[in-house]
Motif scaffolding. Sequence first.
Motif, PDB file in Angstrom:
ATOM      1  N   VAL A   1       0.837  -1.157  -0.002  1.00  0.00           N
ATOM      2  CA  VAL A   1      -0.138  -0.036   0.111  1.00  0.00           C
ATOM      3  C   VAL A   1       0.991   1.368  -0.114  1.00  0.00           C
ATOM      4  N   SER A   2       0.404   2.197  -0.469  1.00  0.00           N
ATOM      5  CA  SER A   2       1.235   3.646  -0.741  1.00  0.00           C
ATOM      6  C   SER A   2       0.265   4.700  -0.392  1.00  0.00           C
ATOM      7  N   CYS A   3       0.950   5.580   0.418  1.00  0.00           N
ATOM      8  CA  CYS A   3       0.059   7.004   0.792  1.00  0.00           C
ATOM      9  C   CYS A   3       1.185   8.017   0.604  1.00  0.00           C
ATOM     10  N   VAL A   4       0.759   9.257   0.050  1.00  0.00           N
ATOM     11  CA  VAL A   4       1.700  10.272  -0.087  1.00  0.00           C
ATOM     12  C   VAL A   4       2.162  11.092   1.216  1.00  0.00           C
ATOM     13  N   GLY A   5       3.362  11.317   1.497  1.00  0.00           N
ATOM     14  CA  GLY A   5       3.859  11.530   2.994  1.00  0.00           C
ATOM     15  C   GLY A   5       4.305  13.050   2.516  1.00  0.00           C
ATOM     16  N   TYR A   6       5.235  13.428   3.324  1.00  0.00           N
ATOM     17  CA  TYR A   6       5.833  14.718   3.466  1.00  0.00           C
ATOM     18  C   TYR A   6       6.379  15.179   2.149  1.00  0.00           C
ATOM     19  N   ASN A   7       7.256  14.159   1.552  1.00  0.00           N
ATOM     20  CA  ASN A   7       8.187  14.464   0.378  1.00  0.00           C
ATOM     21  C   ASN A   7       7.768  13.764  -0.787  1.00  0.00           C
ATOM     22  N   GLY A   8       7.086  12.757  -0.390  1.00  0.00           N
ATOM     23  CA  GLY A   8       6.826  11.653  -1.508  1.00  0.00           C
ATOM     24  C   GLY A   8       5.965  10.307  -1.002  1.00  0.00           C
ATOM     25  N   PRO A   9       5.693   9.295  -2.000  1.00  0.00           N
ATOM     26  CA  PRO A   9       4.956   8.112  -1.542  1.00  0.00           C
ATOM     27  C   PRO A   9       5.876   7.285  -0.479  1.00  0.00           C
ATOM     28  N   VAL A  10       5.018   6.886   0.556  1.00  0.00           N
ATOM     29  CA  VAL A  10       5.381   6.042   1.653  1.00  0.00           C
ATOM     30  C   VAL A  10       4.966   4.720   1.251  1.00  0.00           C
ATOM     31  N   ASN A  11       5.681   3.638   0.827  1.00  0.00           N
ATOM     32  CA  ASN A  11       5.212   2.318   0.524  1.00  0.00           C
ATOM     33  C   ASN A  11       5.344   1.419   1.664  1.00  0.00           C
ATOM     34  N   VAL A  12       4.240   0.766   2.197  1.00  0.00           N
ATOM     35  CA  VAL A  12       4.103   0.064   3.184  1.00  0.00           C
ATOM     36  C   VAL A  12       3.772  -1.476   3.005  1.00  0.00           C
ATOM     37  N   LEU A  13       4.321  -2.514   3.455  1.00  0.00           N
ATOM     38  CA  LEU A  13       3.826  -4.000   3.505  1.00  0.00           C
ATOM     39  C   LEU A  13       2.983  -4.156   4.771  1.00  0.00           C
ATOM     40  N   ALA A  14       2.047  -4.716   4.724  1.00  0.00           N
ATOM     41  CA  ALA A  14       1.042  -4.767   5.710  1.00  0.00           C
ATOM     42  C   ALA A  14       0.671  -6.374   5.661  1.00  0.00           C
ATOM     43  N   ALA A  15       1.114  -7.019   6.776  1.00  0.00           N
ATOM     44  CA  ALA A  15       0.797  -8.636   6.691  1.00  0.00           C
ATOM     45  C   ALA A  15      -0.429  -8.776   7.632  1.00  0.00           C
ATOM     46  N   MET A  16      -1.269  -9.917   7.179  1.00  0.00           N
ATOM     47  CA  MET A  16      -2.523  -9.969   7.896  1.00  0.00           C
ATOM     48  C   MET A  16      -2.916 -11.595   7.835  1.00  0.00           C
ATOM     49  N   GLU A  17      -3.426 -12.102   8.876  1.00  0.00           N
ATOM     50  CA  GLU A  17      -3.762 -13.304   9.295  1.00  0.00           C
ATOM     51  C   GLU A  17      -4.970 -13.372  10.001  1.00  0.00           C
ATOM     52  N   ASP A  18      -5.678 -14.211   9.979  1.00  0.00           N
ATOM     53  CA  ASP A  18      -6.819 -14.366  10.971  1.00  0.00           C
ATOM     54  C   ASP A  18      -7.388 -13.171  11.705  1.00  0.00           C
ATOM     55  N   ASP A  19      -7.904 -12.457  10.707  1.00  0.00           N
ATOM     56  CA  ASP A  19      -8.372 -10.947  10.978  1.00  0.00           C
ATOM     57  C   ASP A  19      -7.717 -10.295  12.092  1.00  0.00           C
ATOM     58  N   ARG A  20      -6.303 -10.250  12.030  1.00  0.00           N
ATOM     59  CA  ARG A  20      -5.473  -9.595  12.626  1.00  0.00           C
ATOM     60  C   ARG A  20      -4.470  -8.974  11.767  1.00  0.00           C
TER      61      ARG A  20
ATOM     62  N   ILE B   1       3.806  -4.816   9.997  1.00  0.00           N
ATOM     63  CA  ILE B   1       3.933  -3.878   8.727  1.00  0.00           C
ATOM     64  C   ILE B   1       5.499  -3.740   8.529  1.00  0.00           C
ATOM     65  N   ASP B   2       5.791  -3.195   7.449  1.00  0.00           N
ATOM     66  CA  ASP B   2       7.364  -3.026   7.001  1.00  0.00           C
ATOM     67  C   ASP B   2       7.173  -1.957   6.028  1.00  0.00           C
ATOM     68  N   ILE B   3       8.146  -1.003   6.329  1.00  0.00           N
ATOM     69  CA  ILE B   3       8.273   0.163   5.255  1.00  0.00           C
ATOM     70  C   ILE B   3       9.091  -0.453   3.927  1.00  0.00           C
ATOM     71  N   LEU B   4       8.512  -0.270   2.797  1.00  0.00           N
ATOM     72  CA  LEU B   4       9.300  -0.834   1.709  1.00  0.00           C
ATOM     73  C   LEU B   4      10.020   0.304   1.053  1.00  0.00           C
ATOM     74  N   GLU B   5       9.655   1.638   1.064  1.00  0.00           N
ATOM     75  CA  GLU B   5      10.132   2.853   0.412  1.00  0.00           C
ATOM     76  C   GLU B   5       9.677   4.105   0.973  1.00  0.00           C
ATOM     77  N   HIS B   6      10.402   5.040   1.087  1.00  0.00           N
ATOM     78  CA  HIS B   6       9.847   6.310   1.474  1.00  0.00           C
ATOM     79  C   HIS B   6      11.078   7.252   1.040  1.00  0.00           C
ATOM     80  N   GLU B   7      10.172   8.788   1.150  1.00  0.00           N
ATOM     81  CA  GLU B   7      11.436   9.671   0.945  1.00  0.00           C
ATOM     82  C   GLU B   7      11.260  10.842   2.042  1.00  0.00           C
ATOM     83  N   GLU B   8      11.159  10.400   2.998  1.00  0.00           N
ATOM     84  CA  GLU B   8      10.903  11.528   4.105  1.00  0.00           C
ATOM     85  C   GLU B   8      12.128  11.647   4.813  1.00  0.00           C
TER      86      GLU B   8
END
Length: 526
Positions: A79-98, A102-109
């Motif tokens: 998933v990716s949302c624009v932060g202060y300087n550019g996109p922040v790309n995040v990996l979110a891991a989910m299992e059994d409704d939990r 997460i891990d940050i894949l890439e950002h320019e902050e």
Amino acid sequence: MANKRKYIIILGIMAALVFVLFRLNDTASVEEQKVADFFPEARKIQLVNDISDDVFISLNLPAVRRAYMVDDQMKAYVVSCVGYNGPVNVLAAMEDDRLIGIDILEHEETLDYAQHIESDWFLERFMDHGTSRYLNLVVLDKENPEDIVQVTGATVSSQAVVNAVNAAIGAYQYQINGVEMERVPDVVPQEMWQKDSNSFAINWKDGSIRINTETIKEYDQVEMDVTLVNTTGTETDFRVKGPTLRTVLKQEDLDLSDYEGIGITGRDGYYTMVDREKLEVGEVILAWEANGELLPEEEKPVRTVLPLELGPFWVKMVTNIDLYDEITPKDIDKVHMFNPLIEGIEPYLYEYYGSRDKSVEIGKILAKFDQVDTKGFFTMTATDGLTKNETISLVRQRYFIKYEGENAPMNIAPNFKLGMNVKHMTHFSTTRDAVVFPEKMVQVVRTSEINGMEALLLEDVLLTAGMRWKEWVDLRVIDADNNYVTELGYEEMMDSWLVQVDGKTGLYTGEDLVTDNLLRVEKDEN
Ligand SMILES: Nc1nc2c(c(=O)[nH]1)N[C@H]1C(S)=C(S)[C@@H](COP(=O)(O)O)O[C@H]1N2
Ligand SMILES: [Mo]
């Protein structure tokens, strides 16, 4: 000839294609490895690229980029949302409704404090949350399970991470449980950027003006080569352009020399006071241009440039300049020892850049003083001589002194980024009360030895803390049980010493112990 050129072009295209495919494959495998880190038992991990073809997801969860099936179940989202300087790309891991983590894949902050969105202590805040609710960014205290405490001073970057993760939660709920949650934007809401980055206000007792990035050009401009010296010692040269504060005020028939000081506030909550002495010797340039270019967004609309002063006075993204007609001068008549003074105040465990240390809210200390003058300043001084003034209204709430751990005693607050703190404080004061940290004071006062212990000269401690007297003074000594112990005459004061034993401060006159647990020394006004 033409054939040969065609051949070379085709060869070039093929090489580029191989390179691109290789790169794509490469990023996929790095990502896949990160997915595998969350699911070490996984036998099969498959990339799902067409996830945003779904209308609900593309309309309501625009932050969702791609996903991974783990053993044929949807378990990870990119998933990716624009932060202060550019996109922040995040990996979110989910299992059994939990949400597992997460891990940050890439950002320019790039701002140093914003980079902490990658720190383990921040990422850990995303571990083990239910997926039935979106996460909620909070400034200071976690009150509900879905609350995520932001990285101090990095609201926009922290919100970008939370938005990205929420989009993953929304996609998971939609795909696995058939639940359609609320829309999550892939940009940080405008309110968070705070109001207007194109104008600022100057306020005085019965008036104010608002100046914007166009009207500022109408004043007489100065252009000057200046050097910004950071608190870390790094120097940066600029050529800045803008009117001086004095020029702007003159247009309003105001004279900067009539004021005791000015307070400059930035859009990020940063504040600094410039006193009369500093205003007399140097100019305050309201710079809107640096090196021939408009300021970047994170410094607009103007930056105060005080060519003779250090970096902390060069306030970026100025929103307000307040002119003070009066600043109550300091007249310290009580000097307290920090430890016994805060006895009975429940410590607050403030988590600051990954370290959770005992802190005390300044408001609770102020409540112990007989009087607190709001026209005066709260002043903090460090062992290296750095002094910072804050308005009393600012420090009253959610402003802390951390008295344990790295750099303690040190001031911290939710807006406070690294580098803004007064570290290793010797003392702090209002207009009448000063509070000292004897274990730091020892570095800046004359010392001697009593019974083999290092002893601080009381006279120096009182002078450093800001107490002043004429030819003579009588001092009342109060111990930690709030009992009056004795009075010290002037001659006795000149031979009185403080000794630290087990966090308690002993007071000696000559070789004689006056009290083994001193709370304060105060001027006897009669
Ligand atoms: N608005 C705002 N202005 C600010 C700060 C801040 O955090 N916010 N930090 C100050 C401090 S402590 C310093 S040393 C300098 C750093 O300037 P630089 O970021 O351009 O190097 O900016 C000053 N101006
Ligand atoms: Mo700084």
